[in-house]
Every structure is written in structure tokens, then in C-alpha cells.
Scaffold this motif. Structure first.
Motif, PDB file in Angstrom:
ATOM      1  N   THR A 106      -6.149   4.867   5.729  1.00  0.00           N
ATOM      2  CA  THR A 106      -5.697   5.744   4.658  1.00  0.00           C
ATOM      3  C   THR A 106      -5.638   4.980   3.346  1.00  0.00           C
ATOM      4  OG1 THR A 106      -3.335   5.283   5.033  1.00  0.00           O
ATOM      5  CG2 THR A 106      -4.314   7.115   6.265  1.00  0.00           C
ATOM      6  N   SER A 107      -5.654   5.715   2.248  1.00  0.00           N
ATOM      7  CA  SER A 107      -5.545   5.138   0.913  1.00  0.00           C
ATOM      8  C   SER A 107      -4.059   4.986   0.587  1.00  0.00           C
ATOM      9  CB  SER A 107      -6.239   6.028  -0.116  1.00  0.00           C
ATOM     10  OG  SER A 107      -7.612   6.135   0.169  1.00  0.00           O
ATOM     11  N   GLY A 108      -3.528   3.810   0.852  1.00  0.00           N
ATOM     12  CA  GLY A 108      -2.104   3.569   0.688  1.00  0.00           C
ATOM     13  C   GLY A 108      -1.345   3.842   1.966  1.00  0.00           C
ATOM     14  N   TRP A 109      -0.143   3.291   2.039  1.00  0.00           N
ATOM     15  CA  TRP A 109       0.703   3.540   3.212  1.00  0.00           C
ATOM     16  C   TRP A 109       2.154   3.814   2.828  1.00  0.00           C
ATOM     17  CZ3 TRP A 109      -0.386  -1.413   1.617  1.00  0.00           C
ATOM     18  CH2 TRP A 109       0.681  -2.298   1.470  1.00  0.00           C
ATOM     19  N   VAL A 110       2.531   3.538   1.553  1.00  0.00           N
ATOM     20  CA  VAL A 110       3.925   3.719   1.149  1.00  0.00           C
ATOM     21  C   VAL A 110       4.077   5.097   0.509  1.00  0.00           C
ATOM     22  CG1 VAL A 110       5.861   2.788  -0.172  1.00  0.00           C
ATOM     23  CG2 VAL A 110       4.142   1.239   0.786  1.00  0.00           C
ATOM     24  N   TYR A 111       4.356   6.100   1.337  1.00  0.00           N
ATOM     25  CA  TYR A 111       4.566   7.463   0.869  1.00  0.00           C
ATOM     26  C   TYR A 111       5.886   7.967   1.451  1.00  0.00           C
ATOM     27  CZ  TYR A 111      -0.391   7.439  -0.448  1.00  0.00           C
ATOM     28  OH  TYR A 111      -1.610   7.144  -1.015  1.00  0.00           O
ATOM     29  N   PRO A 112       6.911   8.158   0.620  1.00  0.00           N
ATOM     30  CA  PRO A 112       8.202   8.625   1.140  1.00  0.00           C
ATOM     31  C   PRO A 112       8.107   9.930   1.932  1.00  0.00           C
ATOM     32  CG  PRO A 112       8.472   7.806  -1.094  1.00  0.00           C
ATOM     33  CD  PRO A 112       6.981   7.815  -0.823  1.00  0.00           C
ATOM     34  N   HIS A 113       7.145  10.804   1.546  1.00  0.00           N
ATOM     35  CA  HIS A 113       7.050  12.077   2.254  1.00  0.00           C
ATOM     36  C   HIS A 113       6.403  11.927   3.636  1.00  0.00           C
ATOM     37  CE1 HIS A 113       3.474  11.707  -0.365  1.00  0.00           C
ATOM     38  NE2 HIS A 113       2.796  12.307   0.585  1.00  0.00           N
ATOM     39  N   TRP A 114       5.988  10.701   4.007  1.00  0.00           N
ATOM     40  CA  TRP A 114       5.526  10.460   5.376  1.00  0.00           C
ATOM     41  C   TRP A 114       6.679  10.120   6.313  1.00  0.00           C
ATOM     42  CZ3 TRP A 114       0.421   7.085   5.110  1.00  0.00           C
ATOM     43  CH2 TRP A 114      -0.580   7.828   4.471  1.00  0.00           C
ATOM     44  N   ARG A 115       7.865   9.925   5.758  1.00  0.00           N
ATOM     45  CA  ARG A 115       9.025   9.641   6.595  1.00  0.00           C
ATOM     46  C   ARG A 115       9.282  10.836   7.516  1.00  0.00           C
ATOM     47  NH1 ARG A 115      13.395   6.191   5.383  1.00  0.00           N
ATOM     48  NH2 ARG A 115      12.816   6.229   3.165  1.00  0.00           N
ATOM     49  N   GLY A 116       9.423  10.577   8.770  1.00  0.00           N
ATOM     50  CA  GLY A 116       9.627  11.642   9.742  1.00  0.00           C
ATOM     51  C   GLY A 116       8.318  12.101  10.350  1.00  0.00           C
ATOM     52  N   ALA A 117       7.325  12.403   9.487  1.00  0.00           N
ATOM     53  CA  ALA A 117       6.029  12.836  10.004  1.00  0.00           C
ATOM     54  C   ALA A 117       5.235  11.660  10.578  1.00  0.00           C
ATOM     55  CB  ALA A 117       5.221  13.501   8.889  1.00  0.00           C
ATOM     56  N   VAL A 118       5.406  10.461   9.992  1.00  0.00           N
ATOM     57  CA  VAL A 118       4.673   9.273  10.436  1.00  0.00           C
ATOM     58  C   VAL A 118       5.620   8.126  10.752  1.00  0.00           C
ATOM     59  CG1 VAL A 118       2.926   7.553   9.807  1.00  0.00           C
ATOM     60  CG2 VAL A 118       2.662   9.935   9.064  1.00  0.00           C
ATOM     61  N   TYR A 119       6.568   7.888   9.831  1.00  0.00           N
ATOM     62  CA  TYR A 119       7.423   6.710   9.935  1.00  0.00           C
ATOM     63  C   TYR A 119       8.839   7.067  10.379  1.00  0.00           C
ATOM     64  CZ  TYR A 119       3.823   4.605   6.917  1.00  0.00           C
ATOM     65  OH  TYR A 119       2.651   4.152   6.392  1.00  0.00           O
ATOM     66  N   VAL A 120       9.473   6.094  10.996  1.00  0.00           N
ATOM     67  CA  VAL A 120      10.902   6.143  11.276  1.00  0.00           C
ATOM     68  C   VAL A 120      11.511   4.860  10.713  1.00  0.00           C
ATOM     69  CG1 VAL A 120      10.660   7.554  13.352  1.00  0.00           C
ATOM     70  CG2 VAL A 120      10.606   5.064  13.550  1.00  0.00           C
ATOM     71  N   GLY A 121      12.771   4.937  10.345  1.00  0.00           N
ATOM     72  CA  GLY A 121      13.441   3.735   9.884  1.00  0.00           C
ATOM     73  C   GLY A 121      13.191   3.417   8.426  1.00  0.00           C
ATOM     74  N   GLU A 122      13.533   2.189   8.042  1.00  0.00           N
ATOM     75  CA  GLU A 122      13.507   1.771   6.650  1.00  0.00           C
ATOM     76  C   GLU A 122      12.088   1.487   6.161  1.00  0.00           C
ATOM     77  OE1 GLU A 122      16.126  -1.517   6.156  1.00  0.00           O
ATOM     78  OE2 GLU A 122      17.840  -0.486   7.062  1.00  0.00           O
ATOM     79  N   GLN A 123      11.907   1.606   4.845  1.00  0.00           N
ATOM     80  CA  GLN A 123      10.581   1.438   4.255  1.00  0.00           C
ATOM     81  C   GLN A 123       9.994   0.058   4.528  1.00  0.00           C
ATOM     82  OE1 GLN A 123      10.053   2.936   0.219  1.00  0.00           O
ATOM     83  NE2 GLN A 123       8.730   1.196  -0.278  1.00  0.00           N
ATOM     84  N   ARG A 124      10.822  -0.975   4.624  1.00  0.00           N
ATOM     85  CA  ARG A 124      10.302  -2.328   4.848  1.00  0.00           C
ATOM     86  C   ARG A 124       9.585  -2.456   6.184  1.00  0.00           C
ATOM     87  NH1 ARG A 124      13.835  -5.058   8.215  1.00  0.00           N
ATOM     88  NH2 ARG A 124      15.893  -4.078   8.488  1.00  0.00           N
ATOM     89  N   THR A 125       9.777  -1.480   7.083  1.00  0.00           N
ATOM     90  CA  THR A 125       9.114  -1.520   8.398  1.00  0.00           C
ATOM     91  C   THR A 125       7.846  -0.674   8.436  1.00  0.00           C
ATOM     92  OG1 THR A 125      10.278   0.411   9.357  1.00  0.00           O
ATOM     93  CG2 THR A 125      11.395  -1.731   9.447  1.00  0.00           C
ATOM     94  N   TRP A 126       7.553   0.044   7.352  1.00  0.00           N
ATOM     95  CA  TRP A 126       6.450   1.003   7.403  1.00  0.00           C
ATOM     96  C   TRP A 126       5.095   0.333   7.589  1.00  0.00           C
ATOM     97  CZ3 TRP A 126       7.850   4.900   2.900  1.00  0.00           C
ATOM     98  CH2 TRP A 126       9.030   5.580   3.261  1.00  0.00           C
ATOM     99  N   LEU A 127       4.890  -0.802   6.935  1.00  0.00           N
ATOM    100  CA  LEU A 127       3.611  -1.482   7.107  1.00  0.00           C
ATOM    101  C   LEU A 127       3.421  -1.895   8.564  1.00  0.00           C
ATOM    102  CD1 LEU A 127       0.996  -2.620   5.947  1.00  0.00           C
ATOM    103  CD2 LEU A 127       2.238  -4.710   5.337  1.00  0.00           C
ATOM    104  N   ASP A 128       4.453  -2.387   9.197  1.00  0.00           N
ATOM    105  CA  ASP A 128       4.361  -2.766  10.606  1.00  0.00           C
ATOM    106  C   ASP A 128       4.027  -1.565  11.479  1.00  0.00           C
ATOM    107  OD1 ASP A 128       5.051  -5.429   9.991  1.00  0.00           O
ATOM    108  OD2 ASP A 128       7.180  -4.927  10.023  1.00  0.00           O
ATOM    109  N   GLN A 129       4.611  -0.420  11.154  1.00  0.00           N
ATOM    110  CA  GLN A 129       4.305   0.791  11.915  1.00  0.00           C
ATOM    111  C   GLN A 129       2.859   1.223  11.687  1.00  0.00           C
ATOM    112  OE1 GLN A 129       7.447   3.923  11.897  1.00  0.00           O
ATOM    113  NE2 GLN A 129       8.663   2.440  10.715  1.00  0.00           N
ATOM    114  N   TYR A 130       2.400   1.084  10.452  1.00  0.00           N
ATOM    115  CA  TYR A 130       1.028   1.470  10.133  1.00  0.00           C
ATOM    116  C   TYR A 130       0.027   0.605  10.888  1.00  0.00           C
ATOM    117  CZ  TYR A 130      -3.182   2.460   7.432  1.00  0.00           C
ATOM    118  OH  TYR A 130      -4.464   2.807   7.083  1.00  0.00           O
ATOM    119  N   VAL A 131       0.196  -0.717  10.853  1.00  0.00           N
ATOM    120  CA  VAL A 131      -0.794  -1.614  11.462  1.00  0.00           C
ATOM    121  C   VAL A 131      -0.775  -1.535  12.980  1.00  0.00           C
ATOM    122  CG1 VAL A 131      -0.702  -3.184   9.493  1.00  0.00           C
ATOM    123  CG2 VAL A 131       0.705  -3.657  11.515  1.00  0.00           C
TER     124      VAL A 131
END
Length: 239
Positions: free
Chosen positions: A6-31
Motif C-alpha cells: 500500500t501507499s503509506g501505512w500510517v492511517y488513523p482510520h485503519w485502526r480497527g479495520a486493520v490495526y489494533v493497539g498503539e500507532q507505534r506498533t502499526w508498522l510491525d503489524q503491517y510487515v
């Protein structure tokens, strides 16, 4: 094997739909799910060298981060006298060694064709950056421009999106696709249908069959469509 992300990974509106937890963990969830990402934030504010080094340390083996060139170079200067920017960009990219994908150069939508300026820029850019040029003004759509890209080993960015020409042209060993959404009126909107994605999967297989390395990024971030579409395309290509 094609890389899909995807083009970028830091999108607050992906919280719940893609990510759980704090933003600092989102890259780890993405990879954990994808093997490439297109860094878009670098377009708005070029990161310090230490930030690139930090990403290199966090990203796993086999993962590649594509980097979008800064708008100071592509939109403010429109590639004019690029040496200072090229020096800054390459310093950052060096820090990504081992995790570095291509360098995306998206030109200003009102930047009309200027062969001399593009030729000078491509000649000044180190080939190891694996440049990809995304043209937004229609005047660039010309065989002479494609030939220039071929001479410099630069990839033409294949685009899908509202009012953008979808030209299936490979000008380098690398083929780069940006999927800006299927909405015919607005960029970055909507979700691609399974039929749309099956068509793109066929095109990617054709490029791979011709010996090309393919990168494809979804940029329709609304409602996390980019992630859902990327998952589906990955599944089609690697069942």
C-alpha cells in the motif's frame, strides 16, 4: 515474485479495520502481512537520515520500502537544479541499504513536458536508486519520453485512477504500478472489484513472464480499501 503493498501505512482510520493497539506498533503489524510499502510521508517532509536507519533496523529481511521523492524537488523546483536535493535524498536512501525499494518521482500535475530537464535529472540521479517516474501531465505521453526512460534504466509508473491514462508500458526491468482507486471521478476513492483485481493479476503475470520485477501499490486508503485490495491481489497471485 511480484511485491504488493500500500501507499503509506500510517492511517488513523485503519485502526480497527486493520490495526489494533498503539500507532507505534502499526508498522510491525503491517510487515507481518506485506513485504513492501511505499513511503508517502517523505513527499511532504523528508525524514532525517537517522529515521531511515531506524526503519532499516525495524524492517525484516526481505522487506523493501519504496520512497517517494520530496515535493521540494518534484513540485517546488520541478527538477530544476536538482543536485542539492539528490544529495539529501541519496544520503537517506543509503541508510535503508538492504531494505531499499525503488525511488518514486511523482511530477507536478501542471509540469508540462520538458525533455531537457528530465534528461538532466535522470543523468544526475544514481542508477542504484532504481528511479520510477510518475507523469501527471498528458504532454509526457510520447514514445520519445519512454525511450529516454529506457536509456536511463528508469521505470515508467503505470497508473490506475480517475482521469489518469492507464498505459501498460515497461521501460525498465522494474515495472511499477500505482493503483489510485477505481472511482472514475475522484482519485483515491472506491474499492477495486474482484474482476478488476483479476485483470491486474493477469497483467502482472504477463510482466513477470517477460522477466520483469513488479511492484504494485494501492493508494485508495479510504475505509482501508487499499489493504483489502492488496490482500486480494496477493491471494490471486500467490494462492
Amino acid at each position: 515474485m511480484a511485491r504488493i503493498g500500500t501507499s503509506g501505512w500510517v492511517y488513523p482510520h485503519w485502526r480497527g479495520a486493520v490495526y489494533v493497539g498503539e500507532q507505534r506498533t502499526w508498522l510491525d503489524q503491517y510487515v507481518a502481512e506485506f513485504d513492501t510499502v511505499e513511503l508517502n510521508g517523505s513527499f511532504y517532509r523528508w525524514p532525517p537520515d537517522a529515521r531511515f536507519a531506524g526503519w532499516r533496523q525495524r524492517l525484516p529481511d526481505g522487506f523493501e520500502m519504496t520512497v517517494k521523492a520530496p515535493r521540494g524537488l518534484t513540485h517546488a523546483r520541478r527538477l530544476l537544479e536538482p543536485e542539492a536535493w539528490i544529495s539529501r535524498v541519496t544520503r537517506g536512501l543509503h541508510e535503508l541499504r538492504g531494505r531499499r525499494g525503488p525511488l518514486l518521482i511523482q511530477l507536478h500535475p501542471r509540469m508540462e513536458r520538458d525533455d531537457a530537464r528530465l534528461e538532466y535529472f535522470l543523468a544526475a540521479l544514481p542508477s542504484w536508486t532504481r528511479p520510477v517516474v510518475e507523469f501527471r501531465h498528458p504532454s509526457w505521453t510520447d514514445d520519445a519520453v519512454f525511450s529516454m526512460l529506457e536509456r536511463h534504466g528508469a521505470a515508467y509508473c503505470v497508473m490506475s485512477g480517475a482521469r489518469l491514462p492507464c498505459i501498460l508500458r515497461a521501460t525498465a526491468q522494474l515495472v511499477y504500478v500505482r493503483l489510485h482507486g477505481p472511482d472514475p471521478e475522484h482519485l483515491y476513492g472506491g474499492s477495486y472489484s474482484d474482476d478488476d483485481l483479476a485483470w491486474w493479476a493477469d497483467r502482472i503475470r504477463e510482466w513477470e513472464g517477460a522477466g520483469h520485477e513488479v511492484y504494485a501499490y494501492f493508494n485508495n486508503d479510504g475505509e482501508a480499501h487499499a489493504v483489502h485490495n492488496a490482500r486480494t491481489l496477493k491471494r490471486m497471485l500467490h494462492p
